[in-house]
Design a protein around this motif. Structure first.
Motif, PDB file in Angstrom:
ATOM      1  N   CYS A  27       0.825  -1.208   0.000  1.00  0.00           N
ATOM      2  CA  CYS A  27       0.000   0.000   0.000  1.00  0.00           C
ATOM      3  C   CYS A  27       0.861   1.261   0.000  1.00  0.00           C
ATOM      4  N   ALA A  28       2.173   1.093   0.150  1.00  0.00           N
ATOM      5  CA  ALA A  28       3.116   2.214   0.061  1.00  0.00           C
ATOM      6  C   ALA A  28       4.491   1.665  -0.260  1.00  0.00           C
ATOM      7  N   VAL A  29       5.257   2.466  -0.981  1.00  0.00           N
ATOM      8  CA  VAL A  29       6.643   2.113  -1.281  1.00  0.00           C
ATOM      9  C   VAL A  29       7.465   3.400  -1.311  1.00  0.00           C
ATOM     10  N   ALA A  30       8.697   3.275  -0.861  1.00  0.00           N
ATOM     11  CA  ALA A  30       9.644   4.380  -0.948  1.00  0.00           C
ATOM     12  C   ALA A  30      10.969   3.843  -1.445  1.00  0.00           C
ATOM     13  N   LEU A  31      11.627   4.639  -2.289  1.00  0.00           N
ATOM     14  CA  LEU A  31      12.953   4.309  -2.795  1.00  0.00           C
ATOM     15  C   LEU A  31      13.866   5.499  -2.559  1.00  0.00           C
ATOM     16  N   VAL A  32      15.097   5.209  -2.144  1.00  0.00           N
ATOM     17  CA  VAL A  32      16.113   6.225  -1.939  1.00  0.00           C
ATOM     18  C   VAL A  32      17.334   5.784  -2.731  1.00  0.00           C
ATOM     19  N   LYS A  33      17.699   6.574  -3.730  1.00  0.00           N
ATOM     20  CA  LYS A  33      18.822   6.222  -4.607  1.00  0.00           C
ATOM     21  C   LYS A  33      20.104   6.868  -4.094  1.00  0.00           C
ATOM     22  N   VAL A  34      21.167   6.050  -4.019  1.00  0.00           N
ATOM     23  CA  VAL A  34      22.470   6.521  -3.557  1.00  0.00           C
ATOM     24  C   VAL A  34      23.485   6.321  -4.677  1.00  0.00           C
ATOM     25  N   ASN A  36      27.610   7.556  -5.618  1.00  0.00           N
ATOM     26  CA  ASN A  36      28.838   8.194  -5.140  1.00  0.00           C
ATOM     27  C   ASN A  36      28.732   8.598  -3.672  1.00  0.00           C
ATOM     28  N   ASP A  37      28.216   7.696  -2.860  1.00  0.00           N
ATOM     29  CA  ASP A  37      28.112   7.885  -1.408  1.00  0.00           C
ATOM     30  C   ASP A  37      27.194   9.024  -0.986  1.00  0.00           C
ATOM     31  N   GLY A  38      26.268   9.424  -1.860  1.00  0.00           N
ATOM     32  CA  GLY A  38      25.314  10.460  -1.487  1.00  0.00           C
ATOM     33  C   GLY A  38      23.917  10.132  -1.975  1.00  0.00           C
ATOM     34  N   ILE A  39      22.927  10.573  -1.229  1.00  0.00           N
ATOM     35  CA  ILE A  39      21.539  10.395  -1.648  1.00  0.00           C
ATOM     36  C   ILE A  39      21.245  11.386  -2.762  1.00  0.00           C
ATOM     37  N   VAL A  40      20.804  10.858  -3.898  1.00  0.00           N
ATOM     38  CA  VAL A  40      20.562  11.712  -5.065  1.00  0.00           C
ATOM     39  C   VAL A  40      19.082  11.787  -5.452  1.00  0.00           C
ATOM     40  N   HIS A  41      18.276  10.874  -4.937  1.00  0.00           N
ATOM     41  CA  HIS A  41      16.857  10.912  -5.296  1.00  0.00           C
ATOM     42  C   HIS A  41      16.038  10.146  -4.262  1.00  0.00           C
ATOM     43  N   ARG A  42      14.855  10.685  -3.978  1.00  0.00           N
ATOM     44  CA  ARG A  42      13.898  10.022  -3.090  1.00  0.00           C
ATOM     45  C   ARG A  42      12.564   9.939  -3.811  1.00  0.00           C
ATOM     46  N   ALA A  43      11.866   8.829  -3.640  1.00  0.00           N
ATOM     47  CA  ALA A  43      10.530   8.673  -4.222  1.00  0.00           C
ATOM     48  C   ALA A  43       9.642   7.956  -3.218  1.00  0.00           C
ATOM     49  N   GLN A 148      10.929   7.742  11.625  1.00  0.00           N
ATOM     50  CA  GLN A 148       9.503   7.617  11.904  1.00  0.00           C
ATOM     51  C   GLN A 148       9.140   6.226  11.409  1.00  0.00           C
ATOM     52  N   HIS A 149       9.281   5.265  12.308  1.00  0.00           N
ATOM     53  CA  HIS A 149       9.169   3.852  11.928  1.00  0.00           C
ATOM     54  C   HIS A 149       7.814   3.535  11.319  1.00  0.00           C
ATOM     55  N   HIS A 150       7.837   2.722  10.284  1.00  0.00           N
ATOM     56  CA  HIS A 150       6.679   2.288   9.493  1.00  0.00           C
ATOM     57  C   HIS A 150       6.134   3.390   8.596  1.00  0.00           C
ATOM     58  N   ASP A 151       6.875   4.452   8.426  1.00  0.00           N
ATOM     59  CA  ASP A 151       6.646   5.415   7.363  1.00  0.00           C
ATOM     60  C   ASP A 151       7.644   5.003   6.284  1.00  0.00           C
ATOM     61  N   ALA A 152       7.148   4.558   5.142  1.00  0.00           N
ATOM     62  CA  ALA A 152       8.025   3.957   4.126  1.00  0.00           C
ATOM     63  C   ALA A 152       9.172   4.889   3.734  1.00  0.00           C
ATOM     64  N   ALA A 153       8.900   6.184   3.595  1.00  0.00           N
ATOM     65  CA  ALA A 153       9.950   7.122   3.200  1.00  0.00           C
ATOM     66  C   ALA A 153      11.040   7.213   4.270  1.00  0.00           C
ATOM     67  N   SER A 154      10.637   7.267   5.524  1.00  0.00           N
ATOM     68  CA  SER A 154      11.596   7.340   6.617  1.00  0.00           C
ATOM     69  C   SER A 154      12.389   6.034   6.742  1.00  0.00           C
ATOM     70  N   ASP A 155      11.703   4.900   6.620  1.00  0.00           N
ATOM     71  CA  ASP A 155      12.376   3.604   6.718  1.00  0.00           C
ATOM     72  C   ASP A 155      13.392   3.414   5.594  1.00  0.00           C
ATOM     73  N   ALA A 156      13.030   3.788   4.364  1.00  0.00           N
ATOM     74  CA  ALA A 156      13.960   3.634   3.234  1.00  0.00           C
ATOM     75  C   ALA A 156      15.171   4.548   3.408  1.00  0.00           C
ATOM     76  N   GLU A 157      14.928   5.769   3.841  1.00  0.00           N
ATOM     77  CA  GLU A 157      16.038   6.701   4.085  1.00  0.00           C
ATOM     78  C   GLU A 157      16.961   6.156   5.168  1.00  0.00           C
ATOM     79  N   ALA A 158      16.385   5.601   6.220  1.00  0.00           N
ATOM     80  CA  ALA A 158      17.195   5.024   7.293  1.00  0.00           C
ATOM     81  C   ALA A 158      18.060   3.882   6.764  1.00  0.00           C
ATOM     82  N   CYS A 159      17.487   3.042   5.919  1.00  0.00           N
ATOM     83  CA  CYS A 159      18.269   1.933   5.340  1.00  0.00           C
ATOM     84  C   CYS A 159      19.445   2.454   4.524  1.00  0.00           C
ATOM     85  N   ALA A 160      19.197   3.489   3.744  1.00  0.00           N
ATOM     86  CA  ALA A 160      20.289   4.084   2.959  1.00  0.00           C
ATOM     87  C   ALA A 160      21.384   4.596   3.893  1.00  0.00           C
TER      88      ALA A 160
END
Length: 171
Positions: A27-34, A36-43, A148-160
């Motif tokens: 019901c939700a998905v977030a992607l964080v692209k890294v 060269n060791d930096g976050i370049v895009h969030r979706a 902010q656990h179980h917020d897909a955007a926050s969880d994906a960013e944390a993983c990155a």
């Protein structure tokens, strides 16, 4: 995947939230692209699952009313998968879960299942810092990562950020 395989490789961290125990009920998905060791895009996208049944609203706060007019996984994945171009791996916390959701959603809609390997940030935290327990909030607390656990955007960013911290600490 060995830790040395993580060093200086581009990747995409991702996180799914599901409506039910059915793996295709994203019901939700977030992607964080890294790169060269930096976050370049969030979706981040809300997804209309195949049915209106919701069992996990108490965990992530998403309801059928939130997603009933949103696109299906079939409609959003072709756009999102473009963000994964050049990614050496996907990173996710408890990666087996997110991999199974991705594969189930792709199979439900007859989409090509990505062959990109997954790196589990839970296992990475155990190897790199010898942490226990390794729930996402525990690892984030240890590393000083906002969550902010179980917020897909926050969880994906944390993983990155966990992968980037492992790279830093492995050098």
């Amino acid at each position: 995947m060995p830790l040395h395989g993580l060093i200086h490789q581009d990747f995409v961290a991702l996180d799914f939230e599901t409506a039910t125990t059915d793996r295709n009920s994203a019901c939700a998905v977030a992607l964080v692209k890294v790169q060269n060791d930096g976050i370049v895009h969030r979706a981040f996208r809300l997804i209309r699952p195949p049915t209106s049944e919701f069992r996990f609203t108490h965990i992530h706060g998403i309801t059928w009313a939130d997603v009933r007019h949103e696109p299906t996984f079939e409609e959003i994945w072709p756009e999102l998968v473009q963000l994964t171009d050049g990614a050496f791996f996907y990173a996710a916390h408890n990666a087996a879960f997110d991999r199974s959701v991705l594969h189930a959603c792709c199979k439900t809609y007859n989409l090509s299942v990505p062959q990109t390997p997954f790196v589990c940030t839970m296992q990475l935290a155990r190897r790199c810092w010898r942490l226990r327990p390794t729930r996402l909030p525990d690892v984030c607390r240890y590393l000083g990562i906002d969550l902010q656990h179980h917020d897909a955007a926050s969880d994906a960013e944390a993983c990155a950020r966990i992968v980037l911290a492992a790279r830093r600490d492995a050098l």
